[in-house]
Design a protein around this motif. Structure first.
Motif, short mmCIF file in Angstrom:
data_model
loop_
_atom_site.label_atom_id
_atom_site.label_comp_id
_atom_site.label_asym_id
_atom_site.label_seq_id
_atom_site.Cartn_x
_atom_site.Cartn_y
_atom_site.Cartn_z
N LEU A 107 0.84 -1.20 0.00
CA LEU A 107 0.00 0.00 0.00
C LEU A 107 0.88 1.25 0.00
CD1 LEU A 107 -2.86 -0.82 2.56
CD2 LEU A 107 -3.01 -0.73 0.06
N THR A 108 0.82 1.99 -1.11
CA THR A 108 1.49 3.28 -1.19
C THR A 108 0.39 4.28 -1.56
OG1 THR A 108 1.90 3.05 -3.54
CG2 THR A 108 3.62 2.20 -2.06
N LYS A 134 -2.88 2.64 -3.28
CA LYS A 134 -4.14 2.76 -2.51
C LYS A 134 -5.27 3.24 -3.41
CE LYS A 134 -2.87 3.87 2.20
NZ LYS A 134 -2.93 4.92 3.19
N PRO A 183 -5.89 -6.14 5.55
CA PRO A 183 -4.93 -5.05 5.41
C PRO A 183 -4.04 -4.94 6.64
CG PRO A 183 -7.06 -4.19 6.04
CD PRO A 183 -7.22 -5.68 5.96
N HIS A 184 -2.83 -4.50 6.43
CA HIS A 184 -1.97 -4.17 7.56
C HIS A 184 -1.40 -2.79 7.28
CE1 HIS A 184 0.65 -4.41 10.93
NE2 HIS A 184 1.67 -4.06 10.16
N GLU A 185 -1.99 -1.80 7.97
CA GLU A 185 -1.57 -0.43 7.67
C GLU A 185 -0.89 0.17 8.88
OE1 GLU A 185 -3.00 3.20 4.96
OE2 GLU A 185 -4.51 1.83 5.65
N THR A 213 -11.50 1.19 -1.23
CA THR A 213 -11.20 1.37 0.20
C THR A 213 -11.73 0.20 1.01
OG1 THR A 213 -13.17 2.73 0.30
CG2 THR A 213 -11.08 3.90 0.23
N SER A 234 3.14 -0.68 4.61
CA SER A 234 1.75 -1.12 4.74
C SER A 234 1.42 -2.03 3.55
CB SER A 234 0.81 0.08 4.71
OG SER A 234 1.08 0.94 5.78
N TYR A 235 0.47 -2.91 3.74
CA TYR A 235 0.13 -3.82 2.65
C TYR A 235 -1.25 -4.43 2.89
CZ TYR A 235 1.77 -7.16 6.14
OH TYR A 235 1.94 -7.87 7.31
N VAL A 236 -1.79 -5.08 1.84
CA VAL A 236 -2.99 -5.90 2.01
C VAL A 236 -2.56 -7.34 1.74
CG1 VAL A 236 -5.31 -6.43 1.19
CG2 VAL A 236 -4.54 -4.05 1.27
N GLN A 269 -9.32 -2.15 1.96
CA GLN A 269 -8.24 -1.63 2.79
C GLN A 269 -8.69 -1.36 4.22
OE1 GLN A 269 -6.26 1.74 0.81
NE2 GLN A 269 -7.19 1.08 -1.10
N ASP A 270 -10.03 -1.52 4.47
CA ASP A 270 -10.52 -1.05 5.78
C ASP A 270 -10.72 -2.15 6.81
OD1 ASP A 270 -12.79 -2.36 4.98
OD2 ASP A 270 -14.06 -0.60 4.81
#
Ligand SMILES: Cc1cc2nc3c(=O)[nH]c(=O)nc-3n(C[C@H](O)[C@H](O)[C@H](O)COP(=O)(O)OP(=O)(O)OC[C@H]3O[C@@H](n4cnc5c(N)ncnc54)[C@H](O)[C@@H]3O)c2cc1C
Length: 348
Positions: free
Chosen positions: A104-105, A109, A135-137, A114, A168-170, A117-118
């Motif tokens: 996730l950049t 993103k 996701p891990h943000e 979203t 960060s990533y999913v 990502q949530d």
């Protein structure tokens, strides 16, 4: 598949919401303050008991260490367990997961809804396979050191790539029984990240474009094969000054996301018993016996539930599968029910 078919979490109460924990950061935090007590690069080979009851550990580099109590926390392929409880076994469930990470950049993103990502999502098409997405943000207050979030940098220094927790990533994991893959096990295990990712792309060719992008745009080096195994419940053994915790005794499929949680519960319970024994409040073996009695009970209950969820994920029984999907949806919109189910689980 349409986007509406992605199950969604809608919780506003932070205590009921999904909180992702980087295992790398957790490792660093748990190691903090143990400098000097924690020795890296020591591969345990076997142990031997002395006449005075102490246990001597032999490491691959030829060194040894002697202990009053040996706690095996050496994971699912535990060598301590193999020597101490040779009848304890792990079995192949026949399920194979292929997992990858979509970084996730700011730019990536925008390319992903979203909704993906949530919070965590389970994607369950009508039959035979599934995908888990989480996701891990990094939080807004994230303040990385040169190597990561910190804690014990000695741990991070062991492997800068493995212990990189600065992004960060999913995470996604596609799951199906081995028979559903177009290649046999031998070939699957020889396939590199790129081929595995492309194969998943083919298997989800009729899924929602966002899910296909999630897979297709994950770097090949983040993609790997995970054969899913589970442990078989063991009968309680005669307590001694060797004991086990976590995956070393009750490894489970990752489908409930409770393996590490259960290992932490073990660690807390056992630590209490050992501290009480060191203070003379309980006999050492009684304390360990009490820990093992409780751990075997809730640990293998978690193993059974994790296996059941794994089987439901790949099930081809449409009726059972619809019920499973409905249950996931109900859990995600009724947080108290979810908490009840998980607290029931952890108290067993
Ligand atoms: C894909 C996946 C997703 C998961 N997701 C979740 C989740 O969301 N939530 C959750 O709670 N759990 C999850 N789990 C399960 C979780 O990772 C494990 O249950 C947990 O890591 C077990 O902790 P442990 O300390 O017992 O073993 P491990 O984490 O495996 O640690 C064992 C340690 O022992 C070391 N070791 C092994 N052999 C030796 C040796 N011979 N000598 C010296 N050291 C040795 C290893 O290097 C390792 O550092 C997941 C697992 C997988 C595979």
């Amino acid at each position: 598949m349409v986007e509406d078919e992605l199950t969604s979490g809608t919780e506003r109460d932070p205590t009921g919401a999904h909180h992702s924990v980087s295992r790398i950061t957790l490792h660093q935090v748990l190691s903090a303050g143990l400098e000097g007590a924690l020795h890296h690069g020591k591969e345990f080979e076997r142990y031997a008991r002395a006449a005075d009851g102490t246990v001597t550990l032999h490491f691959v580099d030829g060194t040894t260490a002697t202990a009053d109590v040996l706690v095996a926390a050496d994971g699912a392929n535990s060598r301590v367990c193999r020597q101490y409880l040779p009848d304890a076994t792990r079995v192949d469930t026949g399920i194979r997961a292929i997992a990858g990470k979509y970084p996730l950049t700011e730019e990536t993103k925008r390319r992903l809804p979203t909704r993906l990502q949530d919070g965590p999502h389970s994607v369950l098409p009508p039959s035979g396979c599934g995908m888990f997405i989480a996701p891990h943000e990094l939080g807004a207050n994230y303040a990385p050191t040169e190597r990561g979030i910190g804690g014990n940098d000695e741990t991070a220094a062991r492997d800068a790539v493995l212990f990189d927790n600065t992004g960060s990533y999913v995470m996604w994991a596609y799951t199906a029984s081995s028979a559903k893959y177009p290649h046999g096990d031998a070939e699957l295990s020889d396939m590199g990240g790129e081929r595995l990712r492309d194969m998943v792309g083919t298997l989800i060719a009729d899924w929602h474009p966002s899910l296909r992008r999630l897979v297709a745009e994950s770097p090949a080096q983040s993609v790997s094969l995970l054969p899913i195994r589970t442990s078989v419940a063991v009968r309680q053994w005669e307590t001694s000054n060797i004991t086990l915790l976590g995956d070393a005794i009750h490894s489970m499929t990752p489908f409930r996301g409770i393996g590490a949680n259960t290992a932490l519960r073990d660690a807390q319970l056992l630590a209490r018993s050992l501290i009480a024994a060191s203070r003379g409040e309980v006999d050492l073996l009684d304390g360990i016996h009490d820990y093992e009695t409780r751990m075997i009970d809730y640990g293998f209950a978690a193993v059974r539930r994790s296996l059941r969820t794994a089987e439901q994920t790949i099930s081809t029984n449409r009726v059972g599968r619809s019920m499973f999907k409905a249950a996931l949806r109900v859990f995600s919109v009724i947080p108290p029910l979810k908490r009840k189910v998980f607290s029931d689980l952890s108290s067993k």
